[in-house]
Design an enzyme around this catalytic site. Structure first.
Site, PDB file in Angstrom:
ATOM      1  N   LYS A  70       9.705  38.880 116.262  1.00 57.27           N
ATOM      2  CA  LYS A  70      10.765  38.575 117.018  1.00 57.27           C
ATOM      3  C   LYS A  70      11.071  39.650 118.346  1.00 57.27           C
ATOM      4  O   LYS A  70      11.608  39.089 119.321  1.00 57.27           O
ATOM      5  CB  LYS A  70      12.223  38.679 116.072  1.00 57.27           C
ATOM      6  CG  LYS A  70      12.019  37.379 115.440  1.00 57.27           C
ATOM      7  CD  LYS A  70      13.222  37.646 114.524  1.00 57.27           C
ATOM      8  CE  LYS A  70      13.383  36.379 113.154  1.00 57.27           C
ATOM      9  NZ  LYS A  70      14.482  36.444 112.643  1.00 57.27           N
ATOM     10  N   ASP A 129      19.935  33.300 115.066  1.00 54.00           N
ATOM     11  CA  ASP A 129      19.994  33.765 113.847  1.00 54.00           C
ATOM     12  C   ASP A 129      21.776  33.959 113.637  1.00 54.00           C
ATOM     13  O   ASP A 129      22.251  33.726 112.647  1.00 54.00           O
ATOM     14  CB  ASP A 129      19.643  34.981 113.589  1.00 54.00           C
ATOM     15  CG  ASP A 129      17.977  34.808 113.307  1.00 54.00           C
ATOM     16  OD1 ASP A 129      17.693  33.788 112.759  1.00 54.00           O
ATOM     17  OD2 ASP A 129      17.165  35.905 113.667  1.00 54.00           O
TER      18      ASP A 129
HETATM   19  N1  LIG Z   1      18.565  33.210 105.907  1.00 57.44           N
HETATM   20  C1  LIG Z   1      17.814  33.141 106.965  1.00 57.44           C
HETATM   21  O1  LIG Z   1      17.910  32.423 107.823  1.00 57.44           O
HETATM   22  C2  LIG Z   1      17.231  34.652 107.247  1.00 57.44           C
HETATM   23  C3  LIG Z   1      16.856  34.890 108.801  1.00 57.44           C
HETATM   24  C4  LIG Z   1      16.294  36.049 108.946  1.00 57.44           C
HETATM   25  C5  LIG Z   1      16.382  37.030 107.787  1.00 57.44           C
HETATM   26  N2  LIG Z   1      16.676  36.919 106.268  1.00 57.44           N
HETATM   27  C6  LIG Z   1      16.387  37.778 105.547  1.00 57.44           C
HETATM   28  O2  LIG Z   1      17.109  39.033 105.899  1.00 57.44           O
HETATM   29  C7  LIG Z   1      16.350  40.105 105.228  1.00 57.44           C
HETATM   30  C8  LIG Z   1      15.892  41.286 106.182  1.00 57.44           C
HETATM   31  O3  LIG Z   1      15.024  40.599 107.304  1.00 57.44           O
HETATM   32  P1  LIG Z   1      14.752  41.511 108.448  1.00 57.44           P
HETATM   33  O4  LIG Z   1      13.917  40.886 109.431  1.00 57.44           O
HETATM   34  O5  LIG Z   1      15.827  42.541 108.905  1.00 57.44           O
HETATM   35  O6  LIG Z   1      13.762  42.460 107.529  1.00 57.44           O
HETATM   36  P2  LIG Z   1      13.332  43.922 107.967  1.00 57.44           P
HETATM   37  O7  LIG Z   1      13.228  44.441 109.341  1.00 57.44           O
HETATM   38  O8  LIG Z   1      11.837  44.125 107.400  1.00 57.44           O
HETATM   39  O9  LIG Z   1      14.320  44.930 107.231  1.00 57.44           O
HETATM   40  C9  LIG Z   1      14.356  45.321 105.861  1.00 57.44           C
HETATM   41  C10 LIG Z   1      15.738  45.929 105.617  1.00 57.44           C
HETATM   42  O10 LIG Z   1      15.677  46.234 104.131  1.00 57.44           O
HETATM   43  C11 LIG Z   1      15.832  47.519 103.567  1.00 57.44           C
HETATM   44  N3  LIG Z   1      14.986  47.616 102.316  1.00 57.44           N
HETATM   45  C12 LIG Z   1      13.555  47.448 102.614  1.00 57.44           C
HETATM   46  N4  LIG Z   1      13.356  47.964 101.111  1.00 57.44           N
HETATM   47  C13 LIG Z   1      14.392  48.537 100.482  1.00 57.44           C
HETATM   48  C14 LIG Z   1      14.620  49.254  99.465  1.00 57.44           C
HETATM   49  N5  LIG Z   1      13.589  49.575  98.483  1.00 57.44           N
HETATM   50  N6  LIG Z   1      15.653  49.798  99.121  1.00 57.44           N
HETATM   51  C15 LIG Z   1      16.759  49.844  99.883  1.00 57.44           C
HETATM   52  N7  LIG Z   1      16.659  49.058 101.117  1.00 57.44           N
HETATM   53  C16 LIG Z   1      15.440  48.586 101.506  1.00 57.44           C
HETATM   54  C17 LIG Z   1      15.266  48.070 105.226  1.00 57.44           C
HETATM   55  O11 LIG Z   1      15.954  49.403 105.061  1.00 57.44           O
HETATM   56  P3  LIG Z   1      15.398  50.983 105.907  1.00 57.44           P
HETATM   57  O12 LIG Z   1      15.930  50.501 107.327  1.00 57.44           O
HETATM   58  O13 LIG Z   1      15.434  52.103 105.551  1.00 57.44           O
HETATM   59  O14 LIG Z   1      13.486  50.653 106.229  1.00 57.44           O
HETATM   60  C18 LIG Z   1      15.810  47.318 106.237  1.00 57.44           C
HETATM   61  O15 LIG Z   1      17.195  47.532 106.281  1.00 57.44           O
HETATM   62  C19 LIG Z   1      15.211  39.503 104.463  1.00 57.44           C
HETATM   63  O16 LIG Z   1      15.306  39.546 103.123  1.00 57.44           O
HETATM   64  C20 LIG Z   1      15.046  38.051 105.127  1.00 57.44           C
HETATM   65  O17 LIG Z   1      14.585  37.100 104.076  1.00 57.44           O
HETATM   66  C21 LIG Z   1      17.054  35.543 106.215  1.00 57.44           C
END
Ligand SMILES: NC(=O)c1ccc[n+]([C@@H]2O[C@H](COP(=O)([O-])OP(=O)(O)OC[C@H]3O[C@@H](n4cnc5c(N)ncnc54)[C@H](OP(=O)(O)O)[C@@H]3O)[C@@H](O)[C@H]2O)c1
Length: 282
Positions: free
Chosen positions: A65, A101
Site C-alpha cells: 500500500k 479504507d
Molecule cells: N476490514 C477491512 O477492510 C480491513 C482493511 C485493512 C486492514 N484490516 C485489518 O487491520 C489489521 C491491521 O492491518 P495493518 O495493515 O495495519 O497491519 P500492520 O501494518 O501489520 O500492523 C499490525 C498492527 O498490529 C500490532 N501487533 C501485531 N502483533 C501484535 C501483538 N502480538 N501484540 C500487540 N500488537 C500487535 C502492531 O503493533 P506494532 O506497531 O507494535 O508492531 C501494529 O499496530 C489487520 O488485522 C487487518 O486484517 C481490515
C-alpha cells in the site's frame, strides 16, 4: 475489462468474489482476479508495467500500500496524507492512486451503530498501515479526539504528530499497550473503539488488551472479519460490537465507484461476501 487485487499473501482475499458478483449483477463484461505479487525483488514494478497495458484498475493490500506510491503518476490528497493507496485506476496508461479504507470504515460504522464520526471521541488499538489511512480520515471527518494505543508507542506518537499538523483542532493522545493505567484512561473516554491490530487474525490468538478496560457504553468495531476473542469479550461486557466485514464491503464498493463511475450493487456484494465467509462455504 480486467481488474485485480495484489498482495503477498493474497489467496485469502474475498475481493474477487465481491467484485465479480457486482460485475455480473450489472451485466458488465469485466473480470476481477487475485494476483500474488511478491514483496521482494522487482515483482511490484513488473506488475505495474503490465497493469498499465492490460488492466482498468486494481486494489492493493499488504504489503504494497505504501511501496506502490513512487511508481504512480498521480495520487489523491487523502492518499498523500495517509501514505497509503488501496485503489489504482488505469487511465490511458497512467496509474492514479487513491485510498478507500477510511470511507469503508466510516460507512461500516454508520451502518453497524448509526454513529457519525463528527465530534466523536475515538480510541484506536494498533498503529499499523491501515491506521494511517483511518487516522487522517477520522480527523478530516471532524472527530473530537483520537487516541491510539499501540504495542510500540513511538509509532502512535509519530502518526499523531502528523495528524496534529494537518488537523490542529483534533485532540490527540497515545499510550503503550503495556501501560494498562494510561490505556484504561484513554479507553474510558471513548465512544468508538477501533481494533486495528493483527491480533485475532488466527484461531487461538489472545486478546491484544484486557477486555475489562473496555467501557460498556462504547461501540466496538474490529477491523478483522472473523470474530476475535476481544470482540466476543466486548459483546459479553455489553458493548455494541461489529466485525470488519462491513469495512471490506464499503471500501470495495468505493473502489468500484471510482473505477466505473457507477453505483456499486452493495447488497449483491454483501451477499457474496457473507456466502463466501460462512463456515459452510466451500
Ligand atoms: N476490514 C477491512 O477492510 C480491513 C482493511 C485493512 C486492514 N484490516 C485489518 O487491520 C489489521 C491491521 O492491518 P495493518 O495493515 O495495519 O497491519 P500492520 O501494518 O501489520 O500492523 C499490525 C498492527 O498490529 C500490532 N501487533 C501485531 N502483533 C501484535 C501483538 N502480538 N501484540 C500487540 N500488537 C500487535 C502492531 O503493533 P506494532 O506497531 O507494535 O508492531 C501494529 O499496530 C489487520 O488485522 C487487518 O486484517 C481490515
Amino acid at each position: 475489462m480486467k481488474y485485480a487485487v495484489i498482495g503477498d499473501p493474497i489467496s485469502h482475499s474475498l475481493s474477487p468474489i465481491m467484485h465479480n458478483a457486482a460485475f455480473q449483477a450489472l451485466g458488465m463484461n469485466a473480470v476481477y482476479s487475485a494476483e500474488h505479487v511478491l514483496k521482494d525483488g522487482d515483482a511490484l514494478p513488473q506488475f505495474l508495467d503490465r497493469a498499465r497495458k492490460t488492466l482498468c484498475g486494481f486494489n492493493i493490500t499488504v504489503p504494497h500500500k505504501t511501496a506502490v506510491i513512487p511508481f504512480l503518476d498521480e495520487i489523491s490528497e487523502r492518499s498523500r496524507l495517509a501514505m497509503s493507496v488501496n485503489t489504482v485506476t488505469v487511465k490511458e496508461g497512467r496509474l492514479i492512486g487513491d485510498t478507500t479504507d477510511g470511507t469503508g470504515l466510516e460507512l461500516a460504522v454508520q451502518e453497524a451503530f448509526g454513529l457519525e464520526l463528527t465530534k466523536r471521541h475515538i480510541c484506536i488499538i494498533g498503529c499499523g498501515g491501515v491506521v494511517r489511512a483511518l487516522a487522517f480520515h477520522l480527523a478530516n471527518a471532524g472527530a473530537a479526539s483520537i487516541a491510539i494505543i499501540n504495542r510500540t508507542r513511538d509509532k502512535a506518537d509519530a502518526l499523531l504528530e502528523l495528524v496534529k499538523v494537518h488537523f490542529p483542532m483534533v485532540e490527540c493522545a497515545s499510550a503503550a499497550l503495556a501501560d494498562t493505567a494510561l490505556s484504561g484512561e484513554l479507553l474510558s473516554r471513548a465512544e468508538l473503539i477501533l481494533q486495528c491490530t493483527s491480533v485475532g487474525l488466527h484461531e487461538g490468538d489472545p486478546t491484544p488488551i484486557d477486555s475489562q478496560l473496555l467501557p460498556v457504553q462504547a461501540c466496538y468495531f474490529d477491523t478483522i472479519y472473523r470474530e476475535t476473542e476481544l470482540l466476543k469479550a466486548a459483546r459479553a461486557r455489553g458493548l455494541r460490537v461489529s466485525g470488519g466485514m462491513g469495512m471490506l464491503l464499503h471500501q470495495g464498493a468505493a473502489s468500484f465507484r471510482i473505477w466505473t463511475d457507477r453505483q456499486a450493487p452493495v447488497e449483491v456484494m454483501r451477499q457474496a461476501l457473507l456466502k463466501a465467509s460462512s463456515p459452510h462455504a466451500n
